[in-house]
Motif scaffolding. Structure first.
Motif, mmCIF file in Angstrom:
data_model
loop_
_atom_site.group_PDB
_atom_site.id
_atom_site.type_symbol
_atom_site.label_atom_id
_atom_site.label_comp_id
_atom_site.label_asym_id
_atom_site.label_seq_id
_atom_site.Cartn_x
_atom_site.Cartn_y
_atom_site.Cartn_z
ATOM 1 N N UNK A 1 -11.715 3.680 2.857
ATOM 2 C CA UNK A 1 -12.473 4.601 3.701
ATOM 3 C C UNK A 1 -12.936 3.918 4.980
ATOM 4 N N UNK A 2 -13.395 2.670 4.856
ATOM 5 C CA UNK A 2 -13.832 1.910 6.044
ATOM 6 C C UNK A 2 -12.641 1.587 6.944
ATOM 7 N N UNK A 3 -11.510 1.216 6.313
ATOM 8 C CA UNK A 3 -10.310 0.907 7.101
ATOM 9 C C UNK A 3 -9.893 2.154 7.894
ATOM 10 N N UNK A 4 -9.910 3.292 7.219
ATOM 11 C CA UNK A 4 -9.500 4.546 7.874
ATOM 12 C C UNK A 4 -10.462 4.904 9.008
ATOM 13 N N UNK A 5 -11.757 4.701 8.771
ATOM 14 C CA UNK A 5 -12.749 5.060 9.799
ATOM 15 C C UNK A 5 -12.543 4.224 11.058
ATOM 16 N N UNK B 1 0.839 -1.200 0.000
ATOM 17 C CA UNK B 1 0.000 0.000 0.000
ATOM 18 C C UNK B 1 0.882 1.262 0.000
ATOM 19 N N UNK B 2 2.035 1.185 0.674
ATOM 20 C CA UNK B 2 2.811 2.407 0.943
ATOM 21 C C UNK B 2 3.770 2.749 -0.196
ATOM 22 N N UNK B 3 4.227 3.984 -0.180
ATOM 23 C CA UNK B 3 5.214 4.456 -1.154
ATOM 24 C C UNK B 3 6.559 3.758 -0.942
ATOM 25 N N UNK B 4 6.949 3.605 0.342
ATOM 26 C CA UNK B 4 8.298 3.094 0.627
ATOM 27 C C UNK B 4 8.439 1.623 0.240
ATOM 28 N N UNK B 5 7.452 0.798 0.560
ATOM 29 C CA UNK B 5 7.586 -0.634 0.280
ATOM 30 C C UNK B 5 7.563 -0.918 -1.221
ATOM 31 N N UNK C 1 -3.320 8.753 5.894
ATOM 32 C CA UNK C 1 -2.481 8.220 4.817
ATOM 33 C C UNK C 1 -3.304 7.311 3.888
ATOM 34 N N UNK C 2 -4.107 6.430 4.490
ATOM 35 C CA UNK C 2 -4.919 5.506 3.691
ATOM 36 C C UNK C 2 -5.894 6.271 2.788
ATOM 37 N N UNK C 3 -6.488 7.333 3.316
ATOM 38 C CA UNK C 3 -7.426 8.112 2.498
ATOM 39 C C UNK C 3 -6.705 8.811 1.344
ATOM 40 N N UNK C 4 -5.507 9.305 1.636
ATOM 41 C CA UNK C 4 -4.748 9.976 0.572
ATOM 42 C C UNK C 4 -4.364 8.978 -0.513
ATOM 43 N N UNK C 5 -3.986 7.766 -0.095
ATOM 44 C CA UNK C 5 -3.636 6.734 -1.079
ATOM 45 C C UNK C 5 -4.854 6.380 -1.933
ATOM 46 N N UNK C 6 -5.997 6.245 -1.275
ATOM 47 C CA UNK C 6 -7.234 5.926 -2.010
ATOM 48 C C UNK C 6 -7.554 7.022 -3.032
ATOM 49 N N UNK C 7 -7.468 8.259 -2.574
ATOM 50 C CA UNK C 7 -7.882 9.357 -3.452
ATOM 51 C C UNK C 7 -6.943 9.528 -4.643
ATOM 52 N N UNK C 8 -5.676 9.186 -4.437
ATOM 53 C CA UNK C 8 -4.720 9.349 -5.542
ATOM 54 C C UNK C 8 -4.667 8.145 -6.472
#
Ligand SMILES: [Zn+2]
Length: 361
Positions: free
Chosen positions: A237-241, A189-193, A253-260
């Protein structure tokens, strides 16, 4: 053995009206006497592929408890036209199903190889850095050509996503899979990995929300595949909530990843990265949703209808080693009433499904 079948229609991707005979589990263009005609018009495609699916994880996230349960989940996908599955990690071994006449073709990973106490409970083999390479080799033997690595997950102390292990360990995991003649798929999910894993030579990036424009160019250059699992990303969105109170930075971070994400997939598509359709069914996502994922790739990520069809059918089959509608190919096909290139929504309603030379629907 059931009798031979005959179909006639516009065969994709070649776009030619053709007669095909299905003799047992093989395609031939040579007429077979006494074959039963089961389609005489429409558009014929090699059977669909769900390239990221889990038939070893039950609804809710627990490991399945029997072979019958894996078979049942796989038949939900089959009945939606998915005639090959890449299982991206199973806590329950089911090599017995590889040749099961009712089950789609299987490209299987063993269990997920995951960092200790950070991944979904009871699903992965959880190992510390010194044991990762040996565990990857072991799970390569448990699968039939693929290994699944969990490249990142929440690091609770940091309150955010973080790579599963150090970069050298993750690179060694890739080498260990290749030394065992397996390909390796990595959850990120992340940029670094994702940066570590692409540069380490992983074969496929799963999800890949952290991809950048530079990295998609690198993937295109290397031929690294992307399986975006748009359906999964829509659940961020559910994970973030659920996480927001304890881990606000992670939730953000999760929401930003989803939106992008649609933009990331579009960039990968435009860069020429091979993209495949995967739903991530199993656990929190229902089986049988390949058509929905196809429509999302078209509508949200801007893939052309023909490229979505390639990503779900002949292209994915080539990638996984399941030959399509050629002389001697495997007798898996779907038939649609109208041209799915003109209106992709037709993939939600296959008119005919044939798996291993037998009529499913
Ligand atoms: Zn998955």
């Amino acid at each position: 053995m059931p009798g031979a079948l005959h179909v006639r229609g516009v065969v994709l991707p070649d776009d030619e009206v053709r007669d095909l005979w299905l003799d047992g589990d093989r395609i031939t263009t040579t007429p077979v006497a006494d074959a039963t005609t089961v389609a005489d018009r429409g558009f014929i495609l090699p059977g669909l592929v769900d390239a990221h699916c889990h038939i070893g994880i039950a609804r809710g996230g627990a490991p399945i408890g029997s072979l019958a349960q894996a078979r049942q989940l796989a038949t939900v996908d089959r009945d939606a036209g998915v005639l090959a599955i890449r299982d991206a990690g199973s806590p329950y071994p089911y090599p017995e199903l590889d040749d099961d006449p009712d089950v789609p073709r299987l490209a299987r990973a063993g269990r997920h190889v995951a960092p200790p106490r950070r991944y979904l409970r009871d699903i992965g083999v959880e190992v510390a850095a010194p044991d990762v390479a040996a565990t990857v080799a072991e799970q390569a033997r448990a699968g039939n050509g693929w290994v699944k690595l969990v490249g990142d997950w929440i690091e609770r102390d940091a309150g955010d996503l973080a790579p599963a292990w150090d970069a050298a360990t993750m690179a060694a995991a890739v080498d260990a899979a290749h030394a065992a003649d397996a390909r390796i798929a990595v959850h990120t999910f992340s940029e670094s990995a994702v940066e570590i894993m692409v540069r380490a030579g992983v074969d496929s990036v799963e999800h890949g929300t952290g991809l950048s424009v530079d990295l998609v160019d690198e993937m295109a250059r290397r031929g690294t595949a992307l399986v975006p699992t748009m359906i999964n990303i829509a659940t961020f969105g559910d994970i973030a909530a659920r996480a927001r109170e304890k881990f606000p930075g992670y939730a953000k971070h999760m929401l930003a990843l989803r939106d992008g994400f649609p933009t990331v997939v579009r960039a990968a598509y435009e860069a020429g990265v091979p993209i495949y359709v995967g739903t991530d069914a199993g656990g929190g996502i229902d089986h049988g949703l390949a058509a929905r994922e196809m429509l999302l790739l078209h509508e949200k990520a801007g893939m052309s209808t023909v490229d979505v069809l390639r990503a779900a059918s002949w292209g994915a089959r080539d990638w996984l080693g399941f030959p399509g509608l050629v002389e001697g190919g495997l007798a898996d096909l779907v038939v649609y009433d109208t041209d799915p290139r003109a209106d992709l929504r037709v993939v939600q309603a296959p008119k005919r499904i044939i798996l291993r030379g037998r009529v499913v629907a």
